[in-house]
Design a protein around this motif. Structure first.
Motif, short mmCIF file in Angstrom:
data_model
loop_
_atom_site.label_atom_id
_atom_site.label_comp_id
_atom_site.label_asym_id
_atom_site.label_seq_id
_atom_site.Cartn_x
_atom_site.Cartn_y
_atom_site.Cartn_z
N ILE A 162 0.86 -1.19 0.00
CA ILE A 162 0.00 0.00 0.00
C ILE A 162 0.90 1.23 0.00
O ILE A 162 1.81 1.34 0.82
CB ILE A 162 -0.91 0.04 1.24
N VAL A 163 0.64 2.16 -0.90
CA VAL A 163 1.39 3.42 -0.96
C VAL A 163 0.48 4.55 -0.52
O VAL A 163 -0.63 4.71 -1.03
CB VAL A 163 1.92 3.69 -2.39
N THR A 164 0.93 5.34 0.45
CA THR A 164 0.15 6.48 0.94
C THR A 164 0.27 7.64 -0.04
O THR A 164 1.39 7.98 -0.47
CB THR A 164 0.64 6.92 2.32
N VAL A 165 -0.86 8.25 -0.39
CA VAL A 165 -0.88 9.32 -1.39
C VAL A 165 -1.75 10.48 -0.90
O VAL A 165 -2.63 10.30 -0.06
CB VAL A 165 -1.41 8.82 -2.75
N THR A 166 -1.48 11.66 -1.46
CA THR A 166 -2.25 12.85 -1.09
C THR A 166 -2.84 13.55 -2.31
O THR A 166 -3.35 14.65 -2.21
CB THR A 166 -1.38 13.85 -0.32
N SER A 167 -2.77 12.90 -3.46
CA SER A 167 -3.34 13.47 -4.68
C SER A 167 -3.64 12.35 -5.67
O SER A 167 -3.10 11.23 -5.56
CB SER A 167 -2.38 14.48 -5.32
N ALA A 168 -4.46 12.66 -6.66
CA ALA A 168 -4.77 11.69 -7.70
C ALA A 168 -3.53 11.36 -8.52
O ALA A 168 -3.34 10.22 -8.97
CB ALA A 168 -5.88 12.22 -8.60
N GLU A 169 -2.65 12.36 -8.72
CA GLU A 169 -1.43 12.13 -9.48
C GLU A 169 -0.51 11.15 -8.77
O GLU A 169 0.08 10.26 -9.40
CB GLU A 169 -0.71 13.47 -9.71
N GLU A 170 -0.38 11.31 -7.45
CA GLU A 170 0.44 10.37 -6.68
C GLU A 170 -0.16 8.97 -6.72
O GLU A 170 0.57 7.97 -6.80
CB GLU A 170 0.58 10.85 -5.24
N ALA A 171 -1.48 8.88 -6.67
CA ALA A 171 -2.15 7.57 -6.73
C ALA A 171 -1.90 6.90 -8.07
O ALA A 171 -1.66 5.68 -8.14
CB ALA A 171 -3.65 7.74 -6.49
N GLN A 172 -1.94 7.67 -9.13
CA GLN A 172 -1.69 7.12 -10.46
C GLN A 172 -0.25 6.61 -10.57
O GLN A 172 0.00 5.54 -11.12
CB GLN A 172 -1.95 8.18 -11.53
N ALA A 173 0.69 7.36 -10.01
CA ALA A 173 2.09 6.94 -10.03
C ALA A 173 2.26 5.64 -9.26
O ALA A 173 3.03 4.75 -9.66
CB ALA A 173 2.98 8.03 -9.45
N ALA A 174 1.56 5.50 -8.12
CA ALA A 174 1.64 4.28 -7.33
C ALA A 174 1.07 3.09 -8.09
O ALA A 174 1.62 1.98 -8.04
CB ALA A 174 0.90 4.47 -6.01
N GLN A 175 -0.03 3.30 -8.80
CA GLN A 175 -0.61 2.22 -9.60
C GLN A 175 0.35 1.80 -10.71
O GLN A 175 0.56 0.61 -10.94
CB GLN A 175 -1.94 2.68 -10.21
N TRP A 176 0.94 2.78 -11.38
CA TRP A 176 1.89 2.46 -12.45
C TRP A 176 3.10 1.69 -11.92
O TRP A 176 3.65 0.83 -12.60
CB TRP A 176 2.36 3.76 -13.12
N ALA A 177 3.52 2.00 -10.70
CA ALA A 177 4.70 1.35 -10.12
C ALA A 177 4.41 -0.08 -9.67
O ALA A 177 5.34 -0.86 -9.43
CB ALA A 177 5.22 2.15 -8.94
N GLY A 178 3.12 -0.43 -9.54
CA GLY A 178 2.76 -1.79 -9.18
C GLY A 178 2.24 -1.99 -7.78
O GLY A 178 2.18 -3.13 -7.29
N ALA A 179 1.85 -0.90 -7.09
CA ALA A 179 1.28 -1.04 -5.75
C ALA A 179 -0.04 -1.80 -5.81
O ALA A 179 -0.80 -1.67 -6.77
CB ALA A 179 1.07 0.33 -5.12
N ASP A 180 -0.33 -2.58 -4.77
CA ASP A 180 -1.60 -3.30 -4.71
C ASP A 180 -2.76 -2.37 -4.35
O ASP A 180 -3.90 -2.63 -4.74
CB ASP A 180 -1.52 -4.42 -3.68
#
Length: 357
Positions: free
Chosen positions: A149-167
């Motif tokens: 799980i990657v903690t995010v504070t924006s939609a852009e950070e969430a997208q980057a986490a998804q691209w990197a392979g976070a569950d």
């Protein structure tokens, strides 16, 4: 809840990993035994300290748990600004009769060594704060059978986490207590965070992976709200901070519901990074002048905070708390989770009765 999260815990409740001593084995075990997902905070701990807590937690419960890691931080601090702040804190050092710390402490928090341990002896969940790991790291955890799980504070950070392979992503609203987990510490963005419900909706429309929502959640009705907005689970920190199983200092627990502390504020005063805490003397006097220098300021003020706690002076402590702190309930973890689930179900029932048929 998504099937992966459902397999981990009975209820959609995650205990936030609160660095600094609150999130120890006793709290995480109690949450796991009550049907939630407990978390250990590895931030500010040595590698051995983290591993010893994992072993202790495993002795306390067979339930699910996670470990939270701090991502290494780039060296962006202005040394001259840190030195100016050091001079400003000289009076605090004299008052508490303790020296200021060395601002040039470990900047990576032992990240690589902690990752190596967690890959060698896997735990069910690992989450990340202050950034997103590389795809190679996330792939390695996936191969080890660890949910990330990657903690995010924006939609852009969430997208980057998804691209990197976070569950999954943990979406942190500006209401959250403790540090804001922005992936880049930008002083120009201070006090511009997004509220949780808006942020969950933005992230839900941006990524396809599960969402854990966090920030100011203290009641089951609020959990119902974030689930309705698109989250798969809710993460609570301040709500558990006051529980007897929490390792938070007694003065910190008492301050949460003390009418003397009327509001919270995002401040760099204690660590050099924006973090939400109760407004006390230290925040009022030093917050406006604290530089953007994490973790340098954290190391600089560590001794002061410890000395204030030892002296019984809450006015000099970092009293991290979310915006809902006055709603904290001093209950054992098991009773609190049972009450939260009752409130969640009541909110869902009320909503279904209001819905047009």
């Amino acid at each position: 809840m998504s099937s992966a999260l459902t397999d981990l815990c009975r209820y959609p409740i995650v205990q936030a990993p609160m660095a600094g001593g609150a999130s120890g084995p006793q709290l995480a075990a109690a949450v796991a035994d009550a049907g939630g997902l407990g978390f250990l905070a590895a931030g500010y701990k040595t590698v051995d300290g983290m591993y010893n807590e994992i072993k202790q937690l495993r002795r306390l419960t067979g339930g699910p748990f996670g470990v939270n890691l701090f991502m290494p931080q780039p060296a962006l601090a202005d040394p001259s600004a840190v030195e100016v702040y050091r001079h400003q804190l000289a009076g605090e050092a004299a008052w508490y009769e303790t020296p200021l710390g060395d601002p040039d402490g470990c900047g990576d928090d032992g990240y690589e060594a902690k990752v190596a341990i967690l890959l060698e002896d896997p735990v069910p969940v690992v989450s990340f704060t202050f950034g997103c790991p590389t795809r190679n790291t996330l792939d390695a955890f996936a191969k080890a059978g660890t949910y990330t799980i990657v903690t995010v504070t924006s939609a852009e950070e969430a997208q980057a986490a998804q691209w990197a392979g976070a569950d999954a992503v943990c979406v942190q609203g500006v209401e959250a207590g403790g540090h804001q987990s922005t992936h880049r510490d930008d002083p120009q963005a201070d006090h511009t965070g997004t509220g949780l419900l808006t942020l969950v909706t933005q992230v839900r429309e941006t990524v396809q992976i599960p969402i854990v929502a966090t920030g100011g959640l203290m009641r089951g009705s609020q959990i119902a709200a974030v689930l309705a907005a698109g989250a798969d689970a809710a993460q609570l920190g301040t709500a558990f901070l006051i529980c007897p199983e929490s390792g938070a200092h007694l003065l910190h627990k008492q301050a949460l519901t003390n009418p003397l502390f009327v509001r919270t504020e995002l401040t760099r005063a204690f660590s050099g990074r924006p973090a939400r805490g109760l407004v006390n003397r230290f925040v009022r006097e030093h917050g406006p002048y604290a530089p953007a220098a994490y973790p340098q300021v954290h190391y600089l003020t560590t001794g002061l905070r410890q000395a204030a706690a030892k002296a019984g002076d809450a006015q000099g402590m970092a009293l991290w708390a979310g915006q809902g702190h006055r709603m904290a309930r001093e209950l054992p973890v098991g009773e609190l989770i049972e009450l939260l689930i009752d409130e969640l179900e009541a909110a869902r029932t009320a909503l279904s009765m209001r819905s047009p048929r």
